[in-house]
Scaffold this motif. Structure first.
Motif, mmCIF file in Angstrom:
data_model
loop_
_atom_site.group_PDB
_atom_site.id
_atom_site.type_symbol
_atom_site.label_atom_id
_atom_site.label_comp_id
_atom_site.label_asym_id
_atom_site.label_seq_id
_atom_site.Cartn_x
_atom_site.Cartn_y
_atom_site.Cartn_z
ATOM 1 N N GLY A 1 56.646 81.512 21.823
ATOM 2 C CA GLY A 1 55.566 81.671 21.105
ATOM 3 C C GLY A 1 54.220 81.875 21.726
ATOM 4 N N ALA A 2 53.373 82.282 21.199
ATOM 5 C CA ALA A 2 51.908 82.626 21.926
ATOM 6 C C ALA A 2 51.282 81.209 22.053
ATOM 7 N N ASN A 3 51.026 80.625 23.249
ATOM 8 C CA ASN A 3 50.500 79.757 23.717
ATOM 9 C C ASN A 3 51.274 78.430 23.264
ATOM 10 N N ARG A 4 52.720 78.671 23.484
ATOM 11 C CA ARG A 4 53.815 77.541 23.280
ATOM 12 C C ARG A 4 53.343 77.105 21.758
ATOM 13 N N LEU B 1 54.888 73.607 17.065
ATOM 14 C CA LEU B 1 55.265 73.578 15.719
ATOM 15 C C LEU B 1 56.609 72.836 15.342
ATOM 16 N N ALA B 2 57.541 73.319 16.385
ATOM 17 C CA ALA B 2 59.153 72.792 15.809
ATOM 18 C C ALA B 2 59.050 71.195 16.247
ATOM 19 N N ARG B 3 58.247 70.761 17.014
ATOM 20 C CA ARG B 3 58.530 69.424 17.531
ATOM 21 C C ARG B 3 57.660 68.470 16.457
ATOM 22 N N ARG B 4 56.547 69.087 15.967
ATOM 23 C CA ARG B 4 55.830 68.425 14.826
ATOM 24 C C ARG B 4 56.551 68.395 13.573
ATOM 25 N N LEU B 5 57.306 69.389 13.427
ATOM 26 C CA LEU B 5 58.102 69.481 12.031
ATOM 27 C C LEU B 5 59.067 68.241 12.011
ATOM 28 N N ALA B 6 59.918 68.446 13.242
ATOM 29 C CA ALA B 6 60.950 67.411 13.366
ATOM 30 C C ALA B 6 60.228 66.073 13.239
ATOM 31 N N GLU C 1 58.384 65.160 10.903
ATOM 32 C CA GLU C 1 58.343 65.082 9.563
ATOM 33 C C GLU C 1 59.711 65.276 9.022
ATOM 34 N N GLY C 2 60.711 65.193 9.609
ATOM 35 C CA GLY C 2 61.917 65.156 9.118
ATOM 36 C C GLY C 2 62.782 66.502 9.033
ATOM 37 N N LEU C 3 62.015 67.749 9.435
ATOM 38 C CA LEU C 3 62.806 68.960 9.227
ATOM 39 C C LEU C 3 63.278 69.507 10.406
ATOM 40 N N PRO C 4 64.431 69.857 10.386
ATOM 41 C CA PRO C 4 65.027 70.670 11.434
ATOM 42 C C PRO C 4 64.487 71.932 11.816
ATOM 43 N N THR C 5 64.391 72.480 12.796
ATOM 44 C CA THR C 5 63.640 73.777 13.175
ATOM 45 C C THR C 5 64.605 74.521 14.201
ATOM 46 N N ILE C 6 64.879 76.012 14.001
ATOM 47 C CA ILE C 6 65.369 76.682 15.109
ATOM 48 C C ILE C 6 64.576 77.660 15.658
ATOM 49 N N ARG C 7 64.098 77.708 16.803
ATOM 50 C CA ARG C 7 63.425 79.070 17.369
ATOM 51 C C ARG C 7 64.591 79.799 18.494
ATOM 52 N N PHE C 8 64.405 80.865 18.233
ATOM 53 C CA PHE C 8 65.364 81.703 19.149
ATOM 54 C C PHE C 8 64.865 82.967 19.686
ATOM 55 N N ASP C 9 65.548 83.659 20.683
ATOM 56 C CA ASP C 9 65.305 84.801 20.961
ATOM 57 C C ASP C 9 65.998 85.997 20.495
ATOM 58 N N GLN C 10 65.175 86.931 19.677
ATOM 59 C CA GLN C 10 65.879 87.881 19.156
ATOM 60 C C GLN C 10 66.567 88.946 20.059
ATOM 61 N N ARG D 1 43.249 78.514 20.871
ATOM 62 C CA ARG D 1 42.781 76.910 20.910
ATOM 63 C C ARG D 1 43.603 75.893 20.488
ATOM 64 N N GLU D 2 43.570 75.009 20.937
ATOM 65 C CA GLU D 2 44.576 73.773 20.562
ATOM 66 C C GLU D 2 44.194 73.232 19.244
ATOM 67 N N ARG D 3 42.681 73.226 18.869
ATOM 68 C CA ARG D 3 42.071 72.906 17.736
ATOM 69 C C ARG D 3 42.760 73.848 16.536
ATOM 70 N N ASP D 4 42.910 75.136 17.019
ATOM 71 C CA ASP D 4 42.928 76.001 15.806
ATOM 72 C C ASP D 4 44.965 75.894 15.473
ATOM 73 N N ARG D 5 45.321 75.890 16.596
ATOM 74 C CA ARG D 5 47.022 75.405 16.341
ATOM 75 C C ARG D 5 47.227 74.349 15.683
ATOM 76 N N GLU D 6 46.540 73.209 15.959
ATOM 77 C CA GLU D 6 46.336 71.785 14.907
ATOM 78 C C GLU D 6 46.191 72.132 13.607
#
Length: 308
Positions: free
Chosen positions: A53-56, A61-66, A68-77, A286-291
């Motif tokens: 993703g843009a700016n990682r 997001l995937a690690r933050r959701l994890a 909180e207990g949610l599995p996440t998949i990110r993949f190359d189309q 900006r990191e603050r916007d991603r947060e």
């Protein structure tokens, strides 16, 4: 800040031919929210950008959701990053729809994850919306800067903003800005000199077509008609929608309620949650916007999401 003890990440290969490469981020402690039982977040590619993703932002997001207990998949189309193009001749949209179905099939077959939240920025949001009504495993959509038709209020806001900006310039600068659209119309697109033009010039023709799939070449009425039924199907299927818009796409949207004015024939009701981040750019640089964006997503997930 998440640590390795918060989650586990695995490289995975998905699809009938194991062609799709992705990262599955799994929490050590699954969510205890009954509404999120057997749920996962599928992060979709934003146009021609690969899985990080843009700016990682997808990684973060995937690690933050994890956490909180949610599995996440990110993949190359197909055709991006480490996933080869599809061999069969297909359009961009058909390829995306097939990719999403294969990833959801894999999550269900391998991990029993049958309740899916789609997350997408820009083209990822558009494509996720087009897919959602085709798959009853989708329970929610987190859409960032999806394509919207411009409205009467948008044009009023846009004119007011241009006048405000012109008022801060010298008379010569103001005249130059006013004449700029006329020069472009008379002589065509200006030579590549800005970051946007340089980026477009660096793209191969097929990638530029993909990036502009729902871009300014389409009229507002065409955009309205393209997404009207997908929104209707999402609401009819009780799929909750989080819509986050930024100030980084002033050429397309410029106020929070624009989606409501653009689709007055749809009763979104309580299924729609809206945020407008006017200080953020489109890529959440900006990191603050991603947060802040991540907090909006987490708050939305903590509501009774698609409890059906």
């Amino acid at each position: 800040m998440s640590t390795p003890a918060d989650f586990r990440e695995h490289v995975v290969q998905m699809g009938p031919t194991k062609a799709h490469l992705g990262f599955l981020t799994r929490p050590l402690s699954p969510s205890t929210d009954p509404a999120l039982e057997n749920a996962a977040v599928v992060i979709l590619s934003a146009g021609i950008i690969h899985r990080v993703g843009a700016n990682r932002m997808h990684v973060q997001l995937a690690r933050r959701l994890a956490r909180e207990g949610l599995p996440t998949i990110r993949f190359d189309q197909s055709g991006l990053g480490d996933t080869p193009p599809r061999r069969e001749a297909t359009s961009l949209i058909d390829a995306c729809m097939a990719d999403y179905a294969e990833v959801l099939d894999w999550l269900e077959a391998e991990h029993g994850l049958t309740r899916i939240i789609l997350f997408g920025l820009c083209a990822g949001a558009d494509h996720g919306l087009l897919y959602a009504g085709r798959d009853d495993r989708v329970i929610g959509l987190a859409l960032l800067d999806q394509t919207l038709p411009r409205t009467h209020q948008y044009r009023l806001n846009h004119t007011a903003l241009r006048l405000k900006r012109l008022s801060s310039k010298t008379p010569g600068q103001a005249v130059s800005r006013i004449l700029e659209p006329l020069r472009t119309a008379a002589f065509g697109r200006q030579p590549a000199g800005t970051t946007t033009h340089q980026a477009q010039a660096a793209l191969p023709p097929d990638a530029e077509e993909a990036a502009m799939d729902f871009g300014p070449e389409r009229s507002d009425s065409e955009i309205h008609d393209l997404f009207l039924e997908p929104y209707r199907r999402a609401i009819a299927a009780n799929q909750d929608i989080l819509a986050i818009f930024t100030g980084g796409l002033e050429n397309r949207h410029n106020y929070r309620e624009q989606i409501l004015d653009a689709y007055p024939e749809i009763d979104f009701g309580r299924r729609l949650t809206l945020h407008y981040m006017d200080a953020s750019d489109h890529a959440f640089t900006r990191e603050r916007d991603r947060e802040a964006m991540t907090r909006h997503v987490l708050d939305w997930l903590k509501t009774p999401l698609a409890a059906k």
